[in-house]
Design a protein around this motif. Structure first.
Motif, short mmCIF file in Angstrom:
data_model
loop_
_atom_site.label_atom_id
_atom_site.label_comp_id
_atom_site.label_asym_id
_atom_site.label_seq_id
_atom_site.Cartn_x
_atom_site.Cartn_y
_atom_site.Cartn_z
N ARG A 758 -2.56 9.37 32.99
CA ARG A 758 -4.20 9.14 32.73
C ARG A 758 -4.73 9.60 34.22
O ARG A 758 -5.97 10.05 34.00
CB ARG A 758 -5.06 7.40 32.34
CG ARG A 758 -4.91 7.10 31.26
CD ARG A 758 -5.46 6.21 30.81
NE ARG A 758 -5.61 5.94 29.48
CZ ARG A 758 -6.58 4.99 28.93
NH1 ARG A 758 -6.64 3.55 29.59
NH2 ARG A 758 -5.81 4.50 27.17
N ASP A 759 -4.17 9.42 35.45
CA ASP A 759 -5.06 9.91 36.26
C ASP A 759 -4.06 10.76 37.29
O ASP A 759 -4.55 11.20 38.53
CB ASP A 759 -4.89 8.51 37.48
CG ASP A 759 -3.08 7.96 37.85
OD1 ASP A 759 -2.43 7.80 37.32
OD2 ASP A 759 -3.22 7.08 38.28
N ARG A 761 -0.88 11.31 38.28
CA ARG A 761 0.02 10.62 39.37
C ARG A 761 0.85 10.69 38.74
O ARG A 761 1.34 9.76 37.09
CB ARG A 761 -0.43 9.71 39.80
CG ARG A 761 -1.85 10.30 41.15
CD ARG A 761 -2.08 9.36 42.15
NE ARG A 761 -3.44 10.23 42.94
CZ ARG A 761 -3.02 10.01 44.03
NH1 ARG A 761 -1.85 9.45 44.29
NH2 ARG A 761 -4.05 10.92 44.57
#
Length: 914
Positions: A758-759, A761
């Motif tokens: 989601r981010d 990373r």
């Protein structure tokens, strides 16, 4: 660079040979000792040319811009002809009269007749091996077989023996071929230019030259054994499979194969194949018509739904089935039955990979294409024995190591690659997480991490750093049994590598904390910045069965739709509902262990098992059998009357991978075509057709009447597959997913821009080491590890019906000499193996390949009862069983102990091995 060949300029790459330049000019030269896959030796002298004024062998002479090459002229042609005639002169006439070998073709082209062959050696043929045979009278000592065995397979089983004109190839052990170190990959058969090494059933030399009989047909398909995904050419005559040859252009195997994919096709015509449906009447399975069988299945499914609702029905799909078949099964369960109770055997092997890789990176597949493994300068192989379980991958990894890549092997046993490793770490079974944390601690402690990558593209470093304070190498050594110095050395080799790669297998996943093991491995790649960048090749999970990856990709999972979109996601359900025209249940279904529990508790009214012998391969098999006995309707879809099928109420005869149309996905997310080379026997049908037939018996129409149509529909359900189709695969060859666009290639290397989390990373995991589900004690003092052996595959239902049984005729229990002495056991002695869950009977094999305190066996012979021993402890995240840690004890059979005749003792073992 530009090279002049016979006055014509051609372009070749740096490092090219004169032979490369000659071929680029379209000029033919005989090359009897040359194979493009092998190092050049120039021993046959048949490719002589004039290079820069000097006569030289083209294959070993470097090309140069200022070195003109001449191939034509009476002198050169005579020299080449003389070289061939000299080789032929020592051979018997049939070496030239043969129509299929490379040598015969060269003689024909040069006008060399059979009268040139004057050889009368009469050495006889070595036909001791079922798949590879030797006629030394045809050997020209070119050395191609020796080099392919060493350079491609890495087995070093062959040598050249004799002197002068009497030099011939022979097994390196000096005895019969069957007693040699040969692993039956067939590489020597494929390179032999004369037919001296040949494959029974094919004309000598035809495998190498691909000059097959005119009456034969060749079908290109993808292997249906392990998850490597070898591309194969299946040769048939009169509709019968006569041979299987590796595709020279295969994207993964590159013209190589293993004993299973190449030779173990005899099951396809076994008299034990199921050829008509069976229906249980009065307690016995009896032949039935398809109409009666399908009617019985439909009545049973309706009754189960009427009594307990849609969730009273469950299905176990198959990693042996095609993508299209798995897609159709999950669609049937969700739209016709109305339940998410669909799972596949990845639950039992690599479901922790899917969970762990998704949590770390965002997608449940390996991060890189295996094409790039040739760039790796450090290989970290953890919990895998690819030399036996994935032989083509094992050969490529060994080839890489022999060419200078650092090799680190982490495995409790001395597996095939361990003998070539720079470092062999032997952790106690179940301690992978602690081992990885020890390596990670050393990476951080010695500054071998990529600070920029961690700062810009990773999350979770503070939490992991705090956790790793508890795992200095000395502490990790106390848990794992691996010396601290070995842990530090592994960290330095991996951390200092320019392009490291991690390859892992079931020794990582099949544990109580298997998902933690995958994430701990992923931590190493993240710390090093070796995933999603050119500085490394991430992680390769070696999938066990041919389509373990694809079965899950297609949504044969209780919580995921095709493409791993969650059933709890309203948008994902809405997209599937638009395509399918039917509602999709929103609550996740049961996993395989939950299905068995529900059956035993009377909550499951129907279980449909497709292509899996769950009574033989699932853990705690007595409980599996109890579940089948308790379930009112069990349907088994199989090739043979397996232990599972024998307990079923309806048995439906299925087609094998040699008889199917569709696609498989291999271990590096590569979609490849599967094409039928033969018809199924009798009334057997493909799983695709059977699912359609069951749906029709319930009055339902699943649409997509062809496998091609099913993949097209799947492409509309999941964006990951939107660019894939049979037509494109037929035209372009293999493609990796994600492949969202029909006019762009798939993403072979993932995460080059951002991770799929989601981010965006990569997420480091700070999971502490937790002990396995079982520990040895005074009553059960040994730890049993289960796995695979070279000649067989899973429950052995296919390989045991081939001549592979001659290579490996029985199951056995590997035990260390110290343990054998402690328990007063002898080589070849039969023992009863008992665990807290059941017992099995196995034959002792004393070997130092296992560690003291541990024993190892495979599960290829169900009669041994190995999976009656294994526990139902399972990964806390995915329910993957803990096959790798079972506490056992050994009891010699009284009858065996009193048997007459000498039995090799432990002392004899030590004398043999020194």
């Amino acid at each position: 660079m530009r090279v002049a060949v016979d006055g014509r300029d051609v372009q070749v790459g740096e490092g090219a040979s004169v032979l490369d330049a000659v071929r680029a000019a379209g000029v033919w030269l005989p090359t009897l000792c040359h194979d493009d896959r092998l190092s050049a030796v120039g021993s046959c002298r048949t490719c002589l040319v004039r290079a820069g004024g000097n006569i030289a062998a083209a294959c070993v002479t470097p090309a140069g811009e200022h070195i003109p090459v001449t191939t034509a002229g009476e002198e050169l042609e005579a020299l080449r002809r003389d070289a061939v005639e000299l080789l032929v002169s020592a051979l018997p006439r049939h070496a030239v009269e043969a129509t299929h070998s490379e040598l015969a073709a060269v003689c024909h082209k040069l006008g060399i007749g059979a009268s040139t062959a004057q050889g009368t050696r009469g050495r006889g043929t070595d036909d001791s091996h079922p798949y590879v045979q030797l006629d030394p009278d045809l050997c020209i000592a070119c050395g191609r077989c020796v080099r392919i065995c060493a350079e491609v397979q890495g087995t070093f089983a062959l040598t050249l023996t004799g002197r002068g004109a009497d030099t011939v190839v022979a097994p390196g052990t000096g005895g019969a071929w069957a007693d040699s170190d040969c692993v039956a990959c067939g590489g020597c058969v494929d390179t032999c230019p004369t037919g001296a090494i040949f494959q029974p059933g094919l004309p000598p030399g035809s495998a190498a030259s691909r000059r097959l009989p005119a009456t034969s047909t060749t079908t290109r398909t993808t292997c249906g054994y392990c998850g490597v995904g070898c591309s194969l050419d299946v040769v048939t005559e009169d509709g019968q499979v006569t041979a299987v040859l590796p595709d020279r252009d295969g994207p993964v195997n590159r013209g190589h194969a293993c004993v299973k994919g190449r030779f173990a096709h005899g099951f396809q015509r076994s008299p034990e194949r199921l050829t008509q449906p069976l229906l249980r009447r009065d307690g016995r399975l009896e032949p039935a018509s398809w109409n009666d069988a399908l009617d019985h299945v439909a009545r049973g499914l309706r009754a189960a739904v009427a009594a307990g609702g849609p969730d009273a029905v469950a299905a176990i799909s198959s990693a042996r089935a095609t993508n299209e078949e798995n897609y159709l099964v999950q669609k049937f369960m969700r739209t016709v039955i109305g339940t998410n109770n669909i799972d596949n055997c990845s639950r039992l092997c690599h479901s922790p990979s899917a969970a762990g890789l998704t949590a770390s990176f965002g997608l449940p597949g390996g991060t890189d294409s295996f094409d790039d493994i040739d760039r790796a300068d450090c290989l970290l192989v953890v919990g895998a024995n690819p030399v036996e379980a994935h032989p083509v991958v094992g050969a490529r990894l060994l080839e890489r190591a022999l060419r200078g890549a650092t090799l680190i092997v982490a495995d409790p046993r001395t597996v095939g690659l361990a003998g070539h490793a720079d470092v062999h770490l032997r952790p106690r079974p179940g301690t992978n997480v602690a081992l990885c944390h020890g390596i990670a601690h050393a990476l951080l402690d010695e500054g071998l991490v990529d600070d920029e990558f961690l700062r810009e593209r990773a999350a979770g470093l503070p939490e992991l750093t705090a956790l790793l304070e508890e795992y200095p190498p000395e502490a990790a050594a106390a848990v794992t049994g691996v010396p601290a110095a070995g842990i530090v050395q592994a960290a330095r080799l991996y951390g200092r590598a320019r392009c490291p790669a991690i390859v892992y297998g079931l020794g990582v996943t099949e544990h109580l904390h298997g998902t933690d093991g995958v994430r701990a491995l992923a931590n190493l790649a993240i710390l090093r910045g070796a995933v999603g960048t050119d500085r490394g090749l991430g992680l390769y999970p070696l999938r066990g069965q041919n389509n373990v990856q694809g079965a899950s990709d297609m949504g044969a999972l209780p919580d995921s739709l095709p493409g791993y979109h969650k059933v709890t996601d309203p948008a994902a359900r809405a997209r599937a509902e638009r395509v399918w025209g039917a509602p999709v249940p929103e609550r996740p279904g049961m996993r395989i262990p939950q299905m068995f529990a529900a059956a035993r508790e009377g909550r499951l009214g129907a279980l449909w098992v497709i292509g899996e012998d769950i009574c033989s391969t699932d853990p705690n098999s007595s409980q599996v059998a109890a579940a089948l006995d308790a379930c009112p309707l069990v349907v088994s879809q199989e090739l043979f009357l397996s232990a599972t099928a024998s307990r079923a109420d309806v048995v439906l005869p299925a087609a094998s991978w040699l008889e199917k149309d569709g696609t498989f996905v291999n271990f590096d997310r590569r979609f490849q075509r599967v094409r039928p080379a033969a018809d199924p026997p009798g009334q057997a049908r493909s799983d695709f057709d059977i699912v359609h037939a069951v749906a029709a018996a319930l009055g339902a129409d699943l649409g997509c009447p062809t496998p091609a149509g099913a993949l097209d529909e799947c492409a509309r359900v999941s964006p990951h597959f939107a660019g894939l189709s049979h037509q494109r695969l037929d035209r372009q060859g293999a493609l990796c997913w994600p492949c969202p666009y029909p006019d762009r290639p798939g993403q072979a290397k993932l995460y080059t821009d951002r991770f799929a989390t989601r981010d965006g990373r990569a997420h480091l995991a700070a999971a502490p080491y937790l002990p396995p589900g079982e520990q040895p004690d005074d009553t059960y003092p040994l730890i049993l590890v289960t796995g695979r052996r070279l000649a067989h595959y899973n429950s052995g239902s296919m390989t045991r019906r081939t001549d592979n049984l001659r290579l490996d005729p029985t199951d056995h229990l590997d035990i260390h000499p110290d343990d054998a002495a402690r328990h007063h056991l002898r080589d070849a002695q039969i023992v009863t193996v008992e665990s807290r869950h059941g017992q099995a009977r196995l034959t002792i094999h004393i070997t130092a390949h296992t560690s003291p305190g541990q024993v190892f066996c495979a599960f290829h012979f169900p009669a041994s009862g190995v999976n009656a021993l294994t526990s139902d402890h399972a990964d806390t995240v995915t329910s993957c069983p803990e096959y790798k840690v079972t506490a056992v004890r050994l009891t010699p059979r009284i009858k065996d102990c009193s048997a007459a005749g000498p039995t090799p003792s432990v002392a004899a073992y030590h004398r043999r091995t020194g």
